[in-house]
Design a protein around this motif. Structure first.
Motif, PDB file in Angstrom:
ATOM      1  N   PRO A 107      -3.351   7.105  -2.102  1.00  0.00           N
ATOM      2  CA  PRO A 107      -4.795   6.809  -2.151  1.00  0.00           C
ATOM      3  C   PRO A 107      -5.663   7.978  -1.713  1.00  0.00           C
ATOM      4  O   PRO A 107      -6.774   8.144  -2.228  1.00  0.00           O
ATOM      5  CB  PRO A 107      -4.938   5.599  -1.218  1.00  0.00           C
ATOM      6  CG  PRO A 107      -3.705   5.599  -0.369  1.00  0.00           C
ATOM      7  CD  PRO A 107      -2.626   6.187  -1.202  1.00  0.00           C
ATOM      8  N   ASP A 108      -5.181   8.794  -0.791  1.00  0.00           N
ATOM      9  CA  ASP A 108      -5.970   9.960  -0.382  1.00  0.00           C
ATOM     10  C   ASP A 108      -6.127  10.939  -1.542  1.00  0.00           C
ATOM     11  O   ASP A 108      -7.200  11.528  -1.735  1.00  0.00           O
ATOM     12  CB  ASP A 108      -5.308  10.660   0.801  1.00  0.00           C
ATOM     13  CG  ASP A 108      -5.373   9.848   2.079  1.00  0.00           C
ATOM     14  OD1 ASP A 108      -6.204   8.914   2.135  1.00  0.00           O
ATOM     15  OD2 ASP A 108      -4.596  10.120   3.007  1.00  0.00           O
ATOM     16  N   ASP A 109      -5.048  11.136  -2.302  1.00  0.00           N
ATOM     17  CA  ASP A 109      -5.112  12.063  -3.441  1.00  0.00           C
ATOM     18  C   ASP A 109      -6.069  11.563  -4.512  1.00  0.00           C
ATOM     19  O   ASP A 109      -6.607  12.353  -5.301  1.00  0.00           O
ATOM     20  CB  ASP A 109      -3.721  12.243  -4.045  1.00  0.00           C
ATOM     21  CG  ASP A 109      -2.771  12.971  -3.102  1.00  0.00           C
ATOM     22  OD1 ASP A 109      -3.258  13.779  -2.293  1.00  0.00           O
ATOM     23  OD2 ASP A 109      -1.554  12.711  -3.170  1.00  0.00           O
ATOM     24  N   LEU A 110      -6.289  10.237  -4.552  1.00  0.00           N
ATOM     25  CA  LEU A 110      -7.191   9.653  -5.540  1.00  0.00           C
ATOM     26  C   LEU A 110      -8.610   9.498  -5.007  1.00  0.00           C
ATOM     27  O   LEU A 110      -9.494   9.021  -5.724  1.00  0.00           O
ATOM     28  CB  LEU A 110      -6.662   8.285  -5.983  1.00  0.00           C
ATOM     29  CG  LEU A 110      -5.348   8.310  -6.765  1.00  0.00           C
ATOM     30  CD1 LEU A 110      -4.797   6.903  -6.931  1.00  0.00           C
ATOM     31  CD2 LEU A 110      -5.536   8.979  -8.124  1.00  0.00           C
ATOM     32  N   GLY A 111      -8.830   9.898  -3.755  1.00  0.00           N
ATOM     33  CA  GLY A 111     -10.170   9.827  -3.177  1.00  0.00           C
ATOM     34  C   GLY A 111     -10.603   8.428  -2.797  1.00  0.00           C
ATOM     35  O   GLY A 111     -11.810   8.155  -2.708  1.00  0.00           O
ATOM     36  N   LEU A 112      -9.656   7.516  -2.551  1.00  0.00           N
ATOM     37  CA  LEU A 112     -10.014   6.147  -2.177  1.00  0.00           C
ATOM     38  C   LEU A 112     -10.392   6.085  -0.701  1.00  0.00           C
ATOM     39  O   LEU A 112      -9.801   6.771   0.141  1.00  0.00           O
ATOM     40  CB  LEU A 112      -8.846   5.197  -2.454  1.00  0.00           C
ATOM     41  CG  LEU A 112      -8.283   5.194  -3.884  1.00  0.00           C
ATOM     42  CD1 LEU A 112      -7.233   4.102  -4.028  1.00  0.00           C
ATOM     43  CD2 LEU A 112      -9.393   5.025  -4.906  1.00  0.00           C
TER      44      LEU A 112
END
Length: 317
Positions: A107-112
């Protein structure tokens, strides 16, 4: 032991193994919905997006996770107080054509956004994605409608104590489930914020699962004859009576070992009549004062009884 011929396959299998372990650990205690969930980062009020594969749960998670905190895209596990056990797993995304394994992207890599530590379930949405939907449409669902649709999207529901009652309690606390018909994930971003504010509703259902006292064999013989086929209720996991949408006869939602069944029409009357075992004549005598019986009712009554038998709700005594 989890292994894989490639790292991508290993990551997909590991994600599945951890998810299964979490579901196994929650059996009997948590109501677990196969759903995505996102929370208001200030209040922790959380929406569960429920739907079969292809309804857009993961896509919606990526779109809504820019403004709402990411709770999970897999299993929404709810305890008896309405609190959600967060499961912020990597999102499983189709990057290459199947049957290639899905990519596991954090989720961090997806900017969530990060969800609050103790999210609370505040809204249940059944997703209905339609490519030709012009504008998003919100349809409130009765508890009976919602439970029938939610049950196939649960894990180990039958192992929860009073499972239908638990679902009814969740629906009360979240203001009742809604179906949202939409085309693109952006449509959900338009309607969900207001829905997340809907208040709880008062309880109108009641649990009706209780065992009647079996009459003696002498009573059976005296009332209905020794050669009549006597019927009884099967052992149910739960049974809840819910007011019908038309405000007339109530409905019953029952859960057997085969699944959840919605009883309307004459079905609830038959079930109530069998608080103690009896035959078809006895059933008709017991329900007649409450709902009346038109001429030629016998074939309809027999057909209804056989349907209840086929669903595992009634048995031969």
């Amino acid at each position: 032991m989890v292994t894989g011929r490639t790292f991508r396959q290993f990551a997909a299998d590991l994600t599945s193994a951890i998810t299964l372990a979490g579901i196994t650990a929650g059996r009997g205690e948590l109501v677990m919905l196969h759903a995505a969930a996102l929370a208001d980062t200030g209040t922790g009020r959380t929406v569960a997006l429920v739907g079969r594969s292809g309804m857009g749960k993961t896509t919606a998670t990526r779109r809504l996770g820019a403004t709402l905190g990411y709770v999970t895209d897999e299993t929404v596990a709810v305890d008896g107080a309405g609190m959600i056990v967060p499961y912020a797993k990597p999102l499983s995304l189709i990057v290459e054509e199947l049957p290639a394994p899905k990519h596991q992207i954090g989720p961090d890599d997806l900017g969530l956004l990060v969800a609050p530590a103790s999210p609370t379930l505040a809204l249940v949405v059944l997703l209905d994605r339609k490519p030709n939907a012009s504008t998003p449409k919100v349809t409130p669902l009765s508890h009976a409608e919602a439970i029938i649709e939610l049950a196939p999207h649960t894990s180990s529901l039958g192992e929860v104590r009073q499972p239908v009652s638990r679902l009814c309690g969740i629906l009360d606390a979240t203001g009742g489930a809604v179906r949202v018909t939409y085309r693109e994930a952006g449509d959900l971003a338009v309607v969900l914020p207001a829905l997340l504010e809907q208040p709880a509703i008062r309880k109108t259902w009641r649990s009706v699962l209780h065992r009647g006292t079996e009459p003696s064999s002498e009573e059976h013989s005296h009332l209905h004859g020794a050669h009549s086929r006597v019927l009884k209720r099967a052992e149910l996991l739960d049974a809840v009576e819910i007011p019908s949408p038309n405000g007339q006869d109530p409905e019953l939602i029952v859960m057997t070992g085969q699944g959840v069944v919605r009883l309307s029409g004459i079905g609830p009357a038959i079930w109530h009549a069998l608080a103690t075992p009896c035959d078809l004549v006895g059933i008709s005598e017991r329900i007649a004062p409450h709902i009346g019986l038109p001429g030629g009712y016998e074939s309809h009554l027999l057909e209804s009884v056989e349907k209840l038998r086929s669903h595992g709700i009634l048995l031969d005594a």
